[in-house]
Write a protein that holds these residues in place. Structure first.
Motif, PDB file in Angstrom:
ATOM      1  N   TYR A  59      52.829  80.980  42.775  1.00  0.00           N
ATOM      2  CA  TYR A  59      54.124  80.848  42.086  1.00  0.00           C
ATOM      3  C   TYR A  59      53.987  79.933  40.862  1.00  0.00           C
ATOM      4  N   THR A  60      53.331  78.792  41.031  1.00  0.00           N
ATOM      5  CA  THR A  60      53.207  77.828  39.909  1.00  0.00           C
ATOM      6  C   THR A  60      51.787  77.780  39.345  1.00  0.00           C
ATOM      7  N   PHE A  61      50.809  78.272  40.104  1.00  0.00           N
ATOM      8  CA  PHE A  61      49.383  78.117  39.785  1.00  0.00           C
ATOM      9  C   PHE A  61      49.039  76.649  39.537  1.00  0.00           C
ATOM     10  N   GLY A  64      51.591  72.730  36.084  1.00  0.00           N
ATOM     11  CA  GLY A  64      52.168  71.436  35.710  1.00  0.00           C
ATOM     12  C   GLY A  64      51.331  70.312  36.296  1.00  0.00           C
ATOM     13  N   GLY A  65      50.946  70.459  37.568  1.00  0.00           N
ATOM     14  CA  GLY A  65      50.129  69.435  38.244  1.00  0.00           C
ATOM     15  C   GLY A  65      48.779  69.282  37.570  1.00  0.00           C
ATOM     16  N   VAL A  66      48.173  70.413  37.180  1.00  0.00           N
ATOM     17  CA  VAL A  66      46.863  70.343  36.516  1.00  0.00           C
ATOM     18  C   VAL A  66      47.015  69.659  35.145  1.00  0.00           C
ATOM     19  N   SER A  67      48.116  69.944  34.437  1.00  0.00           N
ATOM     20  CA  SER A  67      48.353  69.283  33.139  1.00  0.00           C
ATOM     21  C   SER A  67      48.425  67.770  33.352  1.00  0.00           C
ATOM     22  N   PHE A  68      49.118  67.372  34.426  1.00  0.00           N
ATOM     23  CA  PHE A  68      49.254  65.938  34.708  1.00  0.00           C
ATOM     24  C   PHE A  68      47.896  65.319  35.048  1.00  0.00           C
ATOM     25  N   LEU A  69      47.099  66.043  35.874  1.00  0.00           N
ATOM     26  CA  LEU A  69      45.772  65.518  36.234  1.00  0.00           C
ATOM     27  C   LEU A  69      44.888  65.377  35.000  1.00  0.00           C
ATOM     28  N   ALA A 119      41.716  71.476  27.226  1.00  0.00           N
ATOM     29  CA  ALA A 119      42.225  72.131  28.434  1.00  0.00           C
ATOM     30  C   ALA A 119      43.708  71.816  28.629  1.00  0.00           C
ATOM     31  N   MET A 120      44.119  70.560  28.325  1.00  0.00           N
ATOM     32  CA  MET A 120      45.516  70.188  28.561  1.00  0.00           C
ATOM     33  C   MET A 120      46.456  70.999  27.658  1.00  0.00           C
ATOM     34  N   VAL A 121      46.043  71.208  26.395  1.00  0.00           N
ATOM     35  CA  VAL A 121      46.886  72.008  25.493  1.00  0.00           C
ATOM     36  C   VAL A 121      47.079  73.407  26.098  1.00  0.00           C
ATOM     37  N   THR A 123      46.714  74.353  29.377  1.00  0.00           N
ATOM     38  CA  THR A 123      47.474  74.388  30.640  1.00  0.00           C
ATOM     39  C   THR A 123      48.973  74.118  30.406  1.00  0.00           C
ATOM     40  N   VAL A 124      49.287  73.249  29.416  1.00  0.00           N
ATOM     41  CA  VAL A 124      50.717  72.981  29.150  1.00  0.00           C
ATOM     42  C   VAL A 124      51.391  74.258  28.631  1.00  0.00           C
ATOM     43  N   PHE A 125      50.688  74.996  27.740  1.00  0.00           N
ATOM     44  CA  PHE A 125      51.234  76.268  27.246  1.00  0.00           C
ATOM     45  C   PHE A 125      51.428  77.255  28.388  1.00  0.00           C
ATOM     46  N   PHE A 150      59.767  68.342  24.628  1.00  0.00           N
ATOM     47  CA  PHE A 150      59.278  67.064  24.072  1.00  0.00           C
ATOM     48  C   PHE A 150      57.837  66.814  24.539  1.00  0.00           C
ATOM     49  N   LEU A 151      57.572  67.126  25.816  1.00  0.00           N
ATOM     50  CA  LEU A 151      56.209  66.920  26.351  1.00  0.00           C
ATOM     51  C   LEU A 151      55.206  67.810  25.614  1.00  0.00           C
ATOM     52  N   LEU A 152      55.643  69.030  25.286  1.00  0.00           N
ATOM     53  CA  LEU A 152      54.756  69.934  24.539  1.00  0.00           C
ATOM     54  C   LEU A 152      54.467  69.335  23.157  1.00  0.00           C
ATOM     55  N   ARG A 232      63.447  64.488  37.331  1.00  0.00           N
ATOM     56  CA  ARG A 232      64.391  65.604  37.237  1.00  0.00           C
ATOM     57  C   ARG A 232      64.046  66.719  38.218  1.00  0.00           C
ATOM     58  N   ILE A 233      62.736  66.963  38.403  1.00  0.00           N
ATOM     59  CA  ILE A 233      62.343  68.021  39.360  1.00  0.00           C
ATOM     60  C   ILE A 233      62.923  67.689  40.733  1.00  0.00           C
ATOM     61  N   ARG A 234      62.812  66.407  41.136  1.00  0.00           N
ATOM     62  CA  ARG A 234      63.340  65.962  42.437  1.00  0.00           C
ATOM     63  C   ARG A 234      64.851  66.116  42.475  1.00  0.00           C
TER      64      ARG A 234
HETATM   65  C1  HEM Z   1      52.531  67.195  29.645  1.00  0.00           C
HETATM   66  C2  HEM Z   1      53.157  68.309  29.924  1.00  0.00           C
HETATM   67  C3  HEM Z   1      53.776  68.684  31.253  1.00  0.00           C
HETATM   68  C4  HEM Z   1      53.533  68.225  32.536  1.00  0.00           C
HETATM   69  C5  HEM Z   1      52.502  67.177  32.969  1.00  0.00           C
HETATM   70  C6  HEM Z   1      54.432  68.927  33.419  1.00  0.00           C
HETATM   71  C7  HEM Z   1      54.460  68.784  34.806  1.00  0.00           C
HETATM   72  C8  HEM Z   1      55.231  69.563  35.656  1.00  0.00           C
HETATM   73  C9  HEM Z   1      55.049  69.662  37.107  1.00  0.00           C
HETATM   74  C10 HEM Z   1      53.997  68.915  37.917  1.00  0.00           C
HETATM   75  C11 HEM Z   1      55.996  70.530  37.574  1.00  0.00           C
HETATM   76  C12 HEM Z   1      56.153  70.978  39.045  1.00  0.00           C
HETATM   77  C13 HEM Z   1      55.803  72.483  39.183  1.00  0.00           C
HETATM   78  C14 HEM Z   1      54.480  72.899  38.639  1.00  0.00           C
HETATM   79  O1  HEM Z   1      53.447  72.255  38.915  1.00  0.00           O
HETATM   80  O2  HEM Z   1      54.455  73.933  37.898  1.00  0.00           O
HETATM   81  C15 HEM Z   1      56.796  70.938  36.441  1.00  0.00           C
HETATM   82  C16 HEM Z   1      57.902  71.757  36.496  1.00  0.00           C
HETATM   83  C17 HEM Z   1      58.687  72.127  35.405  1.00  0.00           C
HETATM   84  N1  HEM Z   1      58.346  71.980  34.088  1.00  0.00           N
HETATM   85 FE1  HEM Z   1      56.790  70.897  33.384  1.00  0.00          FE
HETATM   86  N2  HEM Z   1      55.231  69.753  32.679  1.00  0.00           N
HETATM   87  C18 HEM Z   1      54.849  69.658  31.349  1.00  0.00           C
HETATM   88  C19 HEM Z   1      55.362  70.391  30.283  1.00  0.00           C
HETATM   89  C20 HEM Z   1      56.427  71.263  30.361  1.00  0.00           C
HETATM   90  C21 HEM Z   1      56.893  72.112  29.279  1.00  0.00           C
HETATM   91  C22 HEM Z   1      56.215  72.221  27.915  1.00  0.00           C
HETATM   92  C23 HEM Z   1      58.020  72.751  29.741  1.00  0.00           C
HETATM   93  C24 HEM Z   1      58.916  73.709  29.020  1.00  0.00           C
HETATM   94  C25 HEM Z   1      59.161  73.701  27.741  1.00  0.00           C
HETATM   95  C26 HEM Z   1      58.239  72.315  31.122  1.00  0.00           C
HETATM   96  C27 HEM Z   1      59.302  72.685  31.922  1.00  0.00           C
HETATM   97  C28 HEM Z   1      59.345  72.546  33.292  1.00  0.00           C
HETATM   98  C29 HEM Z   1      60.401  73.035  34.162  1.00  0.00           C
HETATM   99  C30 HEM Z   1      61.721  73.720  33.711  1.00  0.00           C
HETATM  100  C31 HEM Z   1      59.997  72.773  35.480  1.00  0.00           C
HETATM  101  C32 HEM Z   1      60.737  73.156  36.786  1.00  0.00           C
HETATM  102  C33 HEM Z   1      60.075  74.470  37.190  1.00  0.00           C
HETATM  103  C34 HEM Z   1      60.571  75.044  38.488  1.00  0.00           C
HETATM  104  O3  HEM Z   1      61.495  74.485  39.072  1.00  0.00           O
HETATM  105  O4  HEM Z   1      60.014  76.083  38.884  1.00  0.00           O
HETATM  106  N3  HEM Z   1      57.239  71.435  31.464  1.00  0.00           N
HETATM  107  N4  HEM Z   1      56.308  70.359  35.278  1.00  0.00           N
END
Ligand code: HEM
Length: 243
Positions: A59-61, A64-69, A119-121, A123-125, A150-152, A232-234
């Motif tokens: 679902y997520t592959f 987001g977690g890999v970008s953080f790591l 790699a981070m660029v 994975t974030v995309f 903003f993170l992008l 916010r995710i929480r």
């Molecule tokens: C440094 C960049 C980023 C990091 C470290 C990060 C990290 C994460 C993590 C760990 C999650 C939990 C689910 C997952 O692992 O996929 C998540 C969810 C999410 N992220 Fe990011 N993220 C980043 C950039 C972005 C960008 C560029 C967008 C969109 C423009 C975004 C939008 C969201 C949204 C909407 C969720 C909730 C997804 C859901 O509920 O299925 N994030 N992010």
């Protein structure tokens, strides 16, 4: 033996020092398990209960977690690089060469930092594409999408500012072209370019500014934004539900 372990763990967890650090009792009941998560600064980021389907890898592959790591890896490799790199036009290129040929494991360190950044660029995309594809930007997660944008921008900013630091021909001309493009922004462009490179040409002013942006300002902003993103995710009830 088990009796000794039981007595020992009772002694440790009953100890005043232990209790001053860990407020919750040993988590034997469901309530105790919840409490130990609420009371621990590291664990409180995890929800007490997680939906099973939200954990599905496909679902997520884990993007987001890999970008953080990768971000953590960039900090871990970036700090030792700062001990060797000198942000001066006379010494920057030489300090990069020293890292490659003189410093023990310097080449490994530099390449880990460089490859993790590329790699981070990517994975974030991909993470953004996944969030879009699964429609996870919809209510109640619109705000987290904005935080993500903003993170992008911060990720791309970190990549761009890091590119100048080796001070080789590739870096010099890439930044000269990049900042010239920025100067075409209507009205604000020329001033923006002037502030960004600290003058009219890419030189010592630009190198120092890019160095401070790359090592202090942008990483700090990224840490704050990531904290908001995870919080916010929480608060949005964990990650979205697969359709
Ligand atoms: C440094 C960049 C980023 C990091 C470290 C990060 C990290 C994460 C993590 C760990 C999650 C939990 C689910 C997952 O692992 O996929 C998540 C969810 C999410 N992220 Fe990011 N993220 C980043 C950039 C972005 C960008 C560029 C967008 C969109 C423009 C975004 C939008 C969201 C949204 C909407 C969720 C909730 C997804 C859901 O509920 O299925 N994030 N992010």
């Amino acid at each position: 033996m088990t009796e000794i372990i039981r007595l020992l763990s009772r002694f440790i967890t009953g100890n005043r020092v232990w209790k001053s650090v860990f407020r919750a009792e040993s988590p034997v009941t469901e309530r105790g398990q919840s409490e130990s998560i609420f009371h621990n600064v590291w664990l409180h980021i995890y929800p007490v209960k997680v939906r099973k389907d939200a954990l599905r890898f496909t679902y997520t592959f884990c993007l987001g977690g890999v970008s953080f790591l990768l971000f953590l890896l960039l900090i871990i490799t970036g700090v030792p690089l700062m001990f060797y790199y000198v942000p001066s036009v006379e010494q920057a290129y030489g300090s990069m060469k020293d890292l490659e040929f003189v410093v023990s494991y310097g080449l490994l360190l530099r390449n880990m930092h460089r490859w993790a950044a590329h790699a981070m660029v990517i994975t974030v995309f991909l993470h953004m594409a996944r969030v879009f594809y699964t429609g996870s930007y919809k209510s109640p997660r619109e705000f987290n999408w904005v935080v993500g944008v903003f993170l992008l921008a911060l990720t791309l900013g970190l990549s761009f500012t890091g590119y100048l630091l080796p001070w080789d021909q590739l870096a010099f001309w890439a930044i000269t072209v990049g900042t010239s493009i920025a100067s075409y922004v209507p009205w604000l462009g020329p001033s923006f370019k002037y502030v960004l490179i600290g003058g009219n040409e890419v030189g010592q002013g630009a190198l120092l500014r890019f160095y401070v942006l790359h090592t202090v300002v942008l990483p700090l902003a990224a840490v704050l934004m990531m904290a908001a993103h995870f919080w916010r995710i929480r608060k949005d009830g964990g990650i979205s539900k697969p359709l």
